[in-house]
Motif scaffolding. Structure first.
Motif, mmCIF file in Angstrom:
data_model
loop_
_atom_site.group_PDB
_atom_site.id
_atom_site.type_symbol
_atom_site.label_atom_id
_atom_site.label_comp_id
_atom_site.label_asym_id
_atom_site.label_seq_id
_atom_site.Cartn_x
_atom_site.Cartn_y
_atom_site.Cartn_z
ATOM 1 N N LEU A 77 0.855 -1.135 -0.016
ATOM 2 C CA LEU A 77 -0.071 -0.109 0.059
ATOM 3 C C LEU A 77 0.764 1.318 0.078
ATOM 4 N N GLN A 78 1.909 1.235 0.952
ATOM 5 C CA GLN A 78 2.827 2.413 0.587
ATOM 6 C C GLN A 78 3.454 2.719 -0.720
ATOM 7 N N ALA A 79 3.696 1.361 -1.367
ATOM 8 C CA ALA A 79 4.359 1.478 -2.709
ATOM 9 C C ALA A 79 3.334 2.303 -3.494
ATOM 10 N N GLU A 80 1.908 1.881 -3.420
ATOM 11 C CA GLU A 80 0.889 2.296 -4.289
ATOM 12 C C GLU A 80 0.565 3.974 -4.139
ATOM 13 N N LYS A 190 21.541 20.665 12.630
ATOM 14 C CA LYS A 190 22.610 21.758 13.008
ATOM 15 C C LYS A 190 22.227 23.058 13.186
ATOM 16 N N ILE A 191 20.979 23.271 12.635
ATOM 17 C CA ILE A 191 20.448 24.677 12.785
ATOM 18 C C ILE A 191 19.654 25.134 13.687
ATOM 19 N N SER A 192 19.321 26.310 14.206
ATOM 20 C CA SER A 192 18.627 26.819 15.347
ATOM 21 C C SER A 192 17.074 26.650 14.946
ATOM 22 N N LYS A 193 16.682 26.626 13.781
ATOM 23 C CA LYS A 193 15.246 26.468 13.433
ATOM 24 C C LYS A 193 14.866 25.165 13.523
ATOM 25 N N ARG A 194 13.585 24.811 13.756
ATOM 26 C CA ARG A 194 13.074 23.374 14.014
ATOM 27 C C ARG A 194 12.461 23.074 12.374
ATOM 28 N N ILE A 195 13.147 22.242 11.621
ATOM 29 C CA ILE A 195 12.747 22.031 10.238
ATOM 30 C C ILE A 195 12.542 20.414 10.272
ATOM 31 N N ILE A 196 11.250 19.933 10.286
ATOM 32 C CA ILE A 196 10.889 18.577 10.147
ATOM 33 C C ILE A 196 11.012 18.259 8.635
ATOM 34 N N LEU A 197 11.742 17.030 8.275
ATOM 35 C CA LEU A 197 11.810 16.608 6.983
ATOM 36 C C LEU A 197 10.998 15.091 6.940
ATOM 37 N N ILE A 198 10.018 15.352 5.924
ATOM 38 C CA ILE A 198 9.241 14.156 5.689
ATOM 39 C C ILE A 198 9.320 13.482 4.290
ATOM 40 N N ASP A 199 9.879 12.466 4.065
ATOM 41 C CA ASP A 199 10.067 11.756 2.622
ATOM 42 C C ASP A 199 8.851 11.214 2.234
ATOM 43 N N GLY A 200 9.000 10.503 1.001
ATOM 44 C CA GLY A 200 7.786 9.583 0.337
ATOM 45 C C GLY A 200 7.540 8.739 1.210
ATOM 46 N N VAL A 201 8.436 7.837 1.696
ATOM 47 C CA VAL A 201 7.998 6.602 2.591
ATOM 48 C C VAL A 201 7.319 7.012 3.972
ATOM 49 N N ALA A 202 7.805 8.225 4.638
ATOM 50 C CA ALA A 202 7.049 8.647 5.836
ATOM 51 C C ALA A 202 5.884 9.033 5.502
ATOM 52 N N LEU A 203 5.762 9.938 4.495
ATOM 53 C CA LEU A 203 4.387 10.377 3.918
ATOM 54 C C LEU A 203 3.350 9.265 3.884
ATOM 55 N N ALA A 204 3.833 8.252 3.223
ATOM 56 C CA ALA A 204 2.892 7.307 2.936
ATOM 57 C C ALA A 204 2.438 6.480 4.167
#
Length: 233
Positions: A77-80, A190-204
């Motif tokens: 389902l993730q792949a789809e 390493k930066i002071s800002k809080r930036i969250i990264l969400i890739d395709g697998v995590a998004l699915a």
């Protein structure tokens, strides 16, 4: 034979996994596609790696077989989902991300607290989520729909960080249907800002968890004997 490690492989190694198991590999659509191409079922269909493993390993309990099947279905389902998400328009992708974040509880889950604003000249901001009714605290979103072979590198994340400076923000979410390079992941740590990264697998996975773009097909209950009921004491 000769082999060359892919960018995805380098990123996996850069994450310093304790070990790489079949369960790890099944999170990659490429692995599932390869396995399904070599593992035909008796009726001519295809079977996932987990199902084949559960069916052929000695000592596998029915519960373990069910869990293996469930993992295989989730991986499929993730792949789809990834394939479908990569086919939608950029505007639809941006709205999808806003819908998901609202469903996750950002902005209190209220539809009027989130908005997809991506358009030419948007300054690198594709969407916003107001975390309070007055908009005193806002999460800014960058949403990029790319094919799996297009990785997001450090320069793109630095650009998004600059966009946050332009609106006086200190936190944001960068979502892509593809993946991030190891340098991009290292940069946000390493930066002071809080930036969250969400890739395709995590998004699915998040879409499945919060029922965005998916619906329930079937529910199975697994019951066991109630020893307390049969206890005469």
């Amino acid at each position: 034979g000769r082999f060359r490690i892919t960018q995805r492989g380098k990123e996996l190694l850069a994450s310093d996994p304790e070990k790489i198991t079949r369960k790890t590999l099944e999170t990659y659509p490429e692995y599932l596609a390869w396995w399904n191409s070599i593992a035909p079922t008796s009726d001519g269909g295809q079977v996932s790696a987990s199902v084949a493993n559960a069916a052929t390993s000695d000592g596998v309990t029915p519960e373990e077989a069910i869990e293996a099947n469930h993992r295989a279905l989730l991986a499929q389902l993730q792949a789809e989902i990834i394939d479908r998400v990569q086919a939608v328009s950029p505007a639809a992708f941006e709205q999808l991300i806003v819908d998901l974040l609202l469903k996750m509880g950002y902005g209190g889950g209220r539809a009027d607290m989130g908005e997809a604003i991506g358009k030419p000249g948007d300054g690198g901001i594709d969407g916003v989520i107001k975390e309070d009714p007055l908009g005193l605290d806002i999460v800014y979103i960058q949403a990029k729909r790319y094919a799996s072979d297009h990785t997001i590198g450090r320069p793109e994340i630095q650009s998004f960080s600059g966009s946050l400076d332009g609106v006086g923000a200190t936190k944001g979410i960068y979502v892509t249907s593809s993946s991030f390079t190891a340098s991009a992941v290292d940069y946000v740590k390493k930066i002071s800002k809080r930036i969250i990264l969400i890739d395709g697998v995590a998004l699915a996975r998040l879409m499945i968890q919060h029922s965005i773009g998916v619906r329930m097909k079937a529910t199975f209950e697994v019951k066991k004997l109630d020893e307390d009921y049969f206890n005469d004491e």
